[in-house]
Design an enzyme around this catalytic site. Structure first.
Site, PDB file in Angstrom:
ATOM      1  N   ASP A  90       0.847  -1.187   0.000  1.00  0.00           N
ATOM      2  CA  ASP A  90       0.000   0.000   0.000  1.00  0.00           C
ATOM      3  C   ASP A  90       0.885   1.240   0.000  1.00  0.00           C
ATOM      4  O   ASP A  90       2.048   1.194   0.420  1.00  0.00           O
ATOM      5  CB  ASP A  90      -0.949   0.013   1.198  1.00  0.00           C
ATOM      6  CG  ASP A  90      -0.220  -0.015   2.539  1.00  0.00           C
ATOM      7  OD1 ASP A  90       0.667  -0.874   2.714  1.00  0.00           O
ATOM      8  OD2 ASP A  90      -0.518   0.830   3.419  1.00  0.00           O
ATOM      9  N   GLU A 153      -0.163  -0.848   5.861  1.00  0.00           N
ATOM     10  CA  GLU A 153       0.935  -0.360   6.702  1.00  0.00           C
ATOM     11  C   GLU A 153       0.865   1.148   6.896  1.00  0.00           C
ATOM     12  O   GLU A 153       1.210   1.665   7.956  1.00  0.00           O
ATOM     13  CB  GLU A 153       2.278  -0.753   6.055  1.00  0.00           C
ATOM     14  CG  GLU A 153       3.480  -0.613   6.969  1.00  0.00           C
ATOM     15  CD  GLU A 153       4.123   0.778   6.957  1.00  0.00           C
ATOM     16  OE1 GLU A 153       4.993   1.033   7.800  1.00  0.00           O
ATOM     17  OE2 GLU A 153       3.746   1.603   6.090  1.00  0.00           O
TER      18      GLU A 153
END
Length: 471
Positions: A90, A153
């Site tokens: 991400d 994250e």
């Protein structure tokens, strides 16, 4: 015993490594909680990036596993113990002002430019190719090697939280998601919202009413844009002149225009990672500082004076009374990454606080609660991720030091960071690269890039590290 030239092995695979890195960078893998699906609970973009890695790994002979559509892993080797390489696919929002499409992954001047190039898709692919090299060389290992891939994250870490509820914890591991040489200390991370509570009866004498004020999208980013909508009873020209003078004094790009009778103000700052706010320019704080000097309605004046006093030009929480530092990990920092004000609901400030490993966050929060009560604010959201520290004498650190020094010829100093990596998910886990000493840290900034030579060098370091840790 055969000596392996790890860099030569990387060079043999250079074209494939760069091609696959670009393919991963093309995916706009942003958290999207407004458009979720049963097979994509955090949005289609991050799921597409996860699927890309799992499919690539299966094609190359690794054993893939999707864990709840929010994380996954690729594994090879045999043994009771498990070596984990913790990565994420991400990325943070791209922001404005790029020289090229942030997801085009253009190669210019020996660099790949893209959101996620350095954080964390470039090093994820470098680590993948490092695993691939060790696997293809058929080297004898006594541990299983597992790349764990997360998709949240940059926000709430729901990916690894879910993953470790379902899967085993690696014996040891590293996260290629920060700096070289070796990060053995990561500050604690407290994300919190301070929300205006005070019920204020407006006297109706204000010259300026703030209708809207917004800046920032993420706790861990310095906001690079801020906007406010003002209803002005007196002279708009005077407010515009003061605004222009203030922004010019502070050398900030800015604009103002009138829409349906209301004055719109817009400010551009400089984005940076929220762990060190001094590396950016917080557009929201500068606009709030300007607004705090106007004759505002009472509720808005209360909010903007609070922001001005406690946050403007103070990223160390001195005015909040919770400043702290230690020798292991340095100073406490605060980044107001999400600011908003509306007359109906009042104002809020979303903050990430990165605090030293010896700091007592419970005591600091107690001080904040008391101060905020007196100021008419309250903490309405609080999430605390504890600090992480691995002793220098651990096998993991001694091995990584040896590898780094052999590959670079430079001393492997231990460092601490204010950022949080997946390494803190492990008892014996450290952050290890990919940013080499002396290189600018452009994670979360416009025109993010990774030097191709650095990506290749990091891949060689990771390959040797995997072998030395698992042989």
């Amino acid at each position: 015993m055969t000596i392996i030239n790890w860099m030569a092995e990387v060079e043999k695979r250079k074209d494939d490594l760069l091609r696959d890195t670009q393919r991963l960078l093309h995916i706009k893998s942003l958290l999207d909680e407004e458009n979720t699906f049963p097979d994509a609970p955090l949005g289609k973009g991050v799921k597409e990036a996860l699927d890309f890695m799992l499919t690539l790994g299966e094609k190359d002979g690794f054993t893939p596993k999707n864990v709840g559509n929010v994380a996954g892993h690729l594994e090879f080797g045999e043994g009771d113990e498990l070596l984990g390489i913790l990565c994420h696919v991400d990325v943070v929002p791209e922001g404005d002002g790029w020289s090229s499409d942030p997801f085009a992954a253009e190669i210019r001047d020996g660099k790949i430019y893209a959101r996620g190039a350095i954080d964390d898709k470039g090093p994820t692919m470098g680590s993948y190719y490092a695993m691939k090299i060790v696997k293809e060389l058929g080297l004898p290992l006594n541990k299983r090697i597992r790349m764990i891939i997360g998709t949240d994250e940059e926000s709430d870490w729901r990916c690894v939280e879910h993953y470790f509820k379902e899967e085993e914890m690696p014996t040891l591991g590293f996260a290629p998601d920060a700096d070289f040489p070796i990060i053995n200390a990561e500050k604690g991370i407290a994300d919190l919202d301070m929300t205006q509570q005070k019920s204020i009866t407006d006297t109706g004498t204000a010259n300026v009413e703030v209708l809207t004020f917004t800046s920032g999208q993420r706790y861990n980013m310095v906001p690079d844009f801020a906007t406010a909508t003002l209803c002005i009873k007196g002279s708009q020209t005077e407010v515009i002149q003061r605004y222009t003078e203030f922004m010019k004094q502070n050398k900030l790009e800015h604009s103002s225009y009138v829409e349906k009778g209301d004055l719109i103000l817009e400010v551009k700052g400089v984005s940076a990672h929220g762990m060190e706010p001094k590396k950016g320019i917080n557009a929201g704080l500068f606009l709030a500082e300007f607004l705090s000097k106007l004759e505002l309605d009472d509720l808005a004046a209360h909010y903007f004076k609070f922001v001005s006093h406690y946050f403007f030009n103070d990223s160390r929480a001195v005015n909040l009374g919770v400043a702290f530092s230690d020798e292991i990990s340095g100073e406490l920092t605060i980044n107001p990454g999400k600011l908003s004000y509306f007359p109906e609901s009042g104002g809020s400030i979303g903050i990430t606080c990165r605090y030293p490993v010896t700091n007592n966050m419970e005591a600091a929060k107690g001080k904040l609660d008391e101060l905020l009560l007196n100021e008419g604010f309250a903490i309405t959201k609080f999430k605390d991720t504890k600090p992480h520290h691995v002793d220098e004498n651990e096998f993991l650190i001694q091995t990584l030091k040896k590898v780094y020094e052999e590959q670079t010829g430079e001393e492997a100093e231990l460092i601490s960071i204010g950022g949080g990596t997946y390494a803190r998910s492990l008892k014996a886990g450290v952050a290890f690269g990919p940013l080499f000493p002396g290189r600018p840290d452009i994670a979360h900034q416009k025109d993010e890039y990774i030097e191709i030579d650095d990506l290749l060098k990091a891949t060689a370091i990771y390959a040797q590290a995997i072998y030395e840790l698992a042989k």
